[in-house]
Design a protein around this motif. Structure first.
Motif, mmCIF file in Angstrom:
data_model
loop_
_atom_site.group_PDB
_atom_site.id
_atom_site.type_symbol
_atom_site.label_atom_id
_atom_site.label_comp_id
_atom_site.label_asym_id
_atom_site.label_seq_id
_atom_site.Cartn_x
_atom_site.Cartn_y
_atom_site.Cartn_z
ATOM 1 N N VAL A 1 7.471 7.682 -15.662
ATOM 2 C CA VAL A 1 8.438 6.598 -15.824
ATOM 3 C C VAL A 1 8.272 5.611 -14.677
ATOM 4 C CG1 VAL A 1 10.890 6.017 -15.904
ATOM 5 C CG2 VAL A 1 10.051 8.095 -17.037
ATOM 6 N N ALA A 2 8.094 4.343 -14.999
ATOM 7 C CA ALA A 2 7.960 3.309 -13.974
ATOM 8 C C ALA A 2 9.257 3.191 -13.183
ATOM 9 C CB ALA A 2 7.612 1.967 -14.626
ATOM 10 N N GLY A 3 9.144 3.146 -11.865
ATOM 11 C CA GLY A 3 10.300 3.016 -11.001
ATOM 12 C C GLY A 3 10.953 4.320 -10.622
ATOM 13 N N LYS B 1 0.813 -1.213 0.000
ATOM 14 C CA LYS B 1 0.000 0.000 0.000
ATOM 15 C C LYS B 1 0.849 1.267 0.000
ATOM 16 C CE LYS B 1 -3.960 -2.195 2.242
ATOM 17 N NZ LYS B 1 -4.862 -2.223 3.415
ATOM 18 N N ILE B 2 1.969 1.251 0.739
ATOM 19 C CA ILE B 2 2.765 2.486 0.837
ATOM 20 C C ILE B 2 3.721 2.664 -0.340
ATOM 21 C CG2 ILE B 2 2.576 2.595 3.339
ATOM 22 C CD1 ILE B 2 5.386 1.546 3.579
ATOM 23 N N VAL B 3 3.951 1.610 -1.134
ATOM 24 C CA VAL B 3 4.771 1.794 -2.339
ATOM 25 C C VAL B 3 3.896 2.134 -3.549
ATOM 26 C CG1 VAL B 3 6.580 0.260 -1.511
ATOM 27 C CG2 VAL B 3 4.761 -0.664 -2.973
ATOM 28 N N GLN B 4 2.584 2.024 -3.392
ATOM 29 C CA GLN B 4 1.667 2.339 -4.483
ATOM 30 C C GLN B 4 1.557 3.851 -4.659
ATOM 31 O OE1 GLN B 4 -0.291 0.083 -6.428
ATOM 32 N NE2 GLN B 4 -0.781 1.902 -7.644
ATOM 33 N N ASN B 5 1.657 4.332 -5.917
ATOM 34 C CA ASN B 5 1.418 5.750 -6.203
ATOM 35 C C ASN B 5 0.347 5.866 -7.269
ATOM 36 O OD1 ASN B 5 2.769 5.679 -8.873
ATOM 37 N ND2 ASN B 5 4.650 5.437 -7.671
ATOM 38 N N PRO C 1 8.988 3.002 -0.410
ATOM 39 C CA PRO C 1 8.010 4.084 -0.191
ATOM 40 C C PRO C 1 8.667 5.440 -0.002
ATOM 41 C CG PRO C 1 8.401 2.921 1.857
ATOM 42 C CD PRO C 1 9.222 2.207 0.809
ATOM 43 N N SER C 2 7.912 6.471 -0.318
ATOM 44 C CA SER C 2 8.368 7.837 -0.052
ATOM 45 C C SER C 2 8.208 8.143 1.433
ATOM 46 C CB SER C 2 7.551 8.836 -0.869
ATOM 47 O OG SER C 2 6.199 8.850 -0.422
ATOM 48 N N VAL C 3 8.806 9.230 1.859
ATOM 49 C CA VAL C 3 8.706 9.630 3.261
ATOM 50 C C VAL C 3 7.253 9.920 3.627
ATOM 51 C CG1 VAL C 3 9.381 11.363 4.965
ATOM 52 C CG2 VAL C 3 11.061 10.523 3.327
#
Length: 960
Positions: free
Chosen positions: A192-194, A44-48, A59-61
């Motif tokens: 861009v993916a990644g 969930k936290i790596v999903q954008n 994940p972002s901060v």
């Protein structure tokens, strides 16, 4: 318990433990949240908004600390514990660096306190709670990090280990910002993916470096011992700081270097004086840049020379300073002249366009006269002249930043008001107060004579000043001008107005510092040669290559302001400033003639020759350099300590002001950065609503800026794609504006600013709710008349690639031009096999002449309204390969002189069949038979809204 002579020591603690405690709890807050978040909510936290796992895997901060329980609560708990050591750290730093009468320690401590409070803002107001306020606090925190870091470096005691670590961590922190922004743009703009994962690593690195920078205080605080005793008393730090050593060395060498700015005592009184000076400079540039756009209104509506263009010459008022009695009057009454120049700001109170223009012209006349008299009056007072020149330059920077914040409209211009985003009343009040403050006698003025100057030419000095004024106005009065010169469409291969407009402003700041501290370097032939090459690179290249040349040119232009004005005041003011503004006006007219050649006498001589104008600008600047290099300066008396101190203080005030302005520009860039999460109005029906509108340079019938009214019409019509014509405003005469910035950001649309201002067209622009995959810009054949611009773009609409062409044909009088243009466009449209929509201004009657080239076997395009509409002459919507379901004509109101034409299409369905009757058969059906989502808005029926209504056939048309 130890018994001391000054009291009983209850407890004692080494100061280094304050730093240790702060560091441990700060790192614990972030990394405990990261560990818990990765453990419990990894996917969930790596999903954008674009990608998830496995494309994004870190994940972002913000996603880690603000979105979910329990990591959010753990983070906030540790940060709350961190706050105590943080406030103590700021206090101990002040104790360590404070010296009697020193201003810098107080300033840095204040920054530290504000920064701590801002941290609490983005920590406890997460992006989930309130995205806008979270961003405001976060951006403000990052902005205040710059003066905190630089202040700590400047005030650092002579501890070699601490200084080394501070430099390393500060360098890493600010160096990380560059790839951070790059990968954020890769994610947001290019999708861009990644890229967001890489961005996240740099974001976490900022946390490491930021906290680590403050952890270095442990080396300084280990000499402190905190005690609790039963009596009052606290020792101040008396250690020698790096700043002190630098200042002493500078004094011994009698050099003026930037480090001197942190020493000495400063008064709020003088700081307000400096701020008032800069605001008066802002008034000058605001009034001067408003003249062109108010003059432009008249030839625009007259479609030719109107006579009001003569008011461009109101800026040559400094010629009056060649008359002795008047010169003495002007020098003695600078306050009066500056107050009269405020009439240019007060012009918004005049409703009639003619009288408003005269008010602006009056303001320009007095502004040019006042500043010329001010410069000449301070010619014998070097540090006061420095201060006025700095205010003049910073006024330009402030004007550009005001436009940057207000989508390229200066909020105090006379084309602005309370309705369309103006801050005129506030600007006027501040202008009057600033003039009264800036023109009072300064207690810090000293009358030392400068060194004697011999040689030099007043005419060459005037030529140099003219070239400089034109360069500053034409290229730097708006942060997006040079960016749009090098813009060449999608995919993005160069700078964007946001955020890279702040780069232009930063380059201006670099040039300002060079000119302030190293004016002799700025005025060398070597520097001029570099600037000339940079100007050529800027003019000849697109994308990043051209922009790098632009940045060097921007820095050069601002750096030569001090030596050029100093050279000019060495001669009679009537000769130099009067001639300078006359030549500047000639350049302004030439700058317009290159595109308006079809409407002005002798226009073909400068047709499409911006290269001549640029070359002439650089040659004039070269003349100014020649004048400076030909001036010999005999040594004067050694400056007194009082004079050196006064000059250092004035420079310090200028640099402090510059710093605040640059921080403001960075904040604006962050706050304005687009979200790029745009959605069409009716995705459930896969509907695409397209429109074409000739917007008349964003000036309405009453000479008010019309972007907001345009926004309302586009939003109410639910346009997903719209072509805007007559949209290039990036010239002095049009105010160096860009209407697409406000419209795109407010409406949530991607924008393509057609052929740039160096391509000599009246402009074409494309706004789209759908991503623009690719776009190319075209200049169609125009052997006689004005250039015809076109944008050929490919958009991704509901997963299908659709071509959109925005096109403006040439004038009615130029028959051969229009014939060649129709052939070129027909071949261009026929070269694509994708579904296509043409949004155009064709200058032809239906089913006559060139119409049969646009609608032909070559183009394979069909007219959205194949009937014999007697009233249609200019605007047309053509299509192929996509289902047409509706068409409407909407009256213009008082925004412009041309209606809005709108077409509705359904993506993914086959093109409407051609029934019996051929191309003129409409297949029209009643409104009740089409789905509700396909229908045009009800508000435009009957009398409509705000002057817009369905007209000609008084209703929308719908098709099978």
């Amino acid at each position: 318990m130890a018994k001391e002579k000054d009291g009983l020591v209850v407890a004692s603690l080494s100061g280094k433990w304050v730093s240790y405690t702060h560091t441990v709890f700060a790192y614990s807050a972030f990394f405990s949240a990261l560990i818990v978040g990765m453990w419990l909510h990894f996917h969930k936290i790596v999903q954008n908004e674009h990608y998830g796992y496995p494309d994004e895997w870190f994940p972002s901060v913000s996603a880690t600390i603000g979105d979910r329980y329990p990591e959010r609560s753990i983070f906030q708990l540790f940060i709350a514990i961190t706050s105590g050591p943080r406030f103590m750290l700021v206090f101990l730093w002040y104790v360590l660096t404070a010296r009697p009468g020193a201003f810098a320690p107080k300033f840095v401590a204040s920054i530290g306190l504000i920064r701590t409070v801002l941290c609490g803002g983005w920590v406890y107001i997460t992006s989930t709670d309130d995205h806008d306020w979270h961003d405001i606090f976060m951006i403000s925190y990052l902005v205040f990090t710059l003066p905190w870091t630089l202040g700590c470096l400047a005030l650092s005691p002579q501890n070699a280990t601490a200084i080394r670590y501070r430099k390393i961590l500060a360098g890493l922190f600010f160096g990380t910002l560059v790839p951070l922004v790059y990968f954020f743009i890769q994610h947001k703009v290019h999708r861009v993916a990644g890229a967001y994962t890489i961005y996240a690593f740099f974001e976490w690195s900022l946390i490491l470096f930021d906290v680590g920078f403050d952890a270095v205080t442990a080396f300084d605080f280990k000499g402190f011992e905190l005690r609790i005793v039963d009596t009052k008393g606290l020792s101040k730090g008396h250690g020698v700081a790096v700043a002190d050593a630098v200042l002493e060395k500078a004094k011994r060498q009698n050099q003026s270097i930037p480090q001197q700015l942190i020493g000495g005592t400063y008064s709020w009184n003088h700081m307000f004086d400096a701020a008032a000076d800069v605001y008066v400079g802002f008034i000058f540039w605001s009034v001067l840049t408003s003249l062109g756009v108010t003059v432009w209104y008249f030839p625009l509506w007259h479609m030719g020379i109107s006579g009001y263009e003569a008011l461009v010459m109101t800026s040559i008022s400094p010629f009056l300073l060649g008359i002795g009695p008047f010169r003495r009057f002007a020098v003695s009454n600078q306050r009066l002249l500056h107050l009269l120049s405020v009439s240019g700001i007060a012009a918004f109170l005049v409703k009639d366009p003619v009288y408003r223009l005269f008010a602006v012209g009056t303001g320009v006349s007095f502004a040019c006269l006042a500043w010329s008299a001010t410069f000449w009056a301070d010619r014998n007072n070097p540090h006061r002249l420095d201060a006025k020149i700095s205010a003049f330059s910073l006024g330009l920077l402030m004007s550009s930043i005001a436009k940057y914040a207000n989508h390229t409209n200066n909020p105090v211009w006379p084309i602005m008001n309370d309705i369309n985003g103006g801050w005129n009343k506030t600007g006027l009040c501040l202008a009057i107060l600033a003039v009264l403050r800036a023109t009072r006698r300064s207690a810090g003025s000293f009358g030392e004579m400068p060194r004697n100057r011999k040689g030099g030419s007043s005419m060459l000095a005037a030529c140099g000043l003219a070239g400089l004024l034109f360069g500053l106005h034409s290229l730097l009065s708006d942060s997006s001008t040079m960016i749009l010169w090098v813009w060449d469409g999608y995919p993005v291969k160069g700078p964007l107005a946001v955020p890279h407009g702040s780069w232009t402003l930063a380059a201006m700041g670099v040039g300002f510092v060079i000119g302030l501290f190293y004016p002799n370097l700025a005025s060398t032939w070597a520097t001029f040669g570099i600037a000339s090459v940079s100007a050529a690179i800027f003019y000849s290249n697109e994308g990043w290559t051209g922009y790098y040349g632009a940045l060097i040119l921007a820095a050069y232009l601002t750096s030569i302001v001090p030596p050029f004005i100093t050279s000019a005041v060495g001669h009679g003011p009537g000769k130099t400033f009067g001639v300078a503004f006359l030549i500047y006006n000639i350049l302004v007219l030439a700058h317009v003639w290159v595109v308006a050649y079809a409407f002005v006498p002798g226009g073909p001589l400068l047709r499409e020759r911006t290269d001549i104008v640029m070359t002439l600008m650089m040659l004039l600047i070269g003349a100014g350099v020649f004048s400076i290099r030909g001036t010999s300066i005999s040594p004067g008396p050694t400056p007194s300590k009082r004079s050196i101190l006064a000059r250092s203080k004035l420079r310090a005030y200028a640099v402090y002001t510059l710093t605040m302005l640059q921080l403001l520009s960075v904040s604006i860039a962050f706050l304005r950065f687009p979200s790029y999460d745009y959605q069409p109005y009716h995705p459930e029906e896969k509907l695409l609503t397209a429109g074409i509108w000739t917007v008349h340079f964003a000036l309405d019938n009453d000479m008010w800026s019309s972007e907001r009214r345009m926004r309302d019409a586009i939003k109410d019509l639910e346009l997903d794609v719209v072509g805007l014509l007559e949209s290039d405003l990036q010239r002095i005469i049009m105010g160096n504006r860009d209407m697409t910035q406000f419209l795109a950001e407010d409406l949530g649309m991607y924008a393509d600013f057609g052929p740039g201002p160096n391509k000599h067209t009246w402009g074409a622009a494309l706004l789209s709710k759908f991503p623009i995959v690719n776009s190319t810009h075209h200049l169609l054949p125009s052997p006689v008349g004005e250039l015809a611009p076109a944008i050929h773009a490919t958009i991704d609409a509901y997963g299908e690639l659709i071509d959109v062409v925005v096109f403006h044909s040439g004038q009615e009088e130029d028959v051969e031009d229009r014939r060649q243009q129709s052939q070129y466009l027909a071949k261009l449209m026929g070269s694509s096999n994708r579904p296509m929509i043409l949004l155009s201004y064709l200058v032809t009657k239906p089913h006559e002449g060139n119409y049969h080239t646009y609608v032909s076997e070559t183009s394979r395009m069909r007219d959205i309204d194949p009937t014999d509409d007697w009233d249609r002459w200019c605007e047309y919507i053509l299509f192929r390969g996509i289902r047409r379901v509706g068409y409407a004509r909407v009256s213009r109101g008082t925004i412009t002189d041309t209606e809005i034409q709108v077409g509705k299409f359904v993506v993914g369905e086959p093109e409407n069949p051609i029934r019996e009757g051929g191309l003129r058969e409409t297949g029209e059906v009643p409104e009740e038979s089409v789905p509700a989502g396909w229908r045009f808005p009800e508000m435009f029926k009957g009398k409509g809204v705000r002057g817009h209504r369905y007209h000609v056939f008084d209703r929308p048309r719908y098709y099978q």
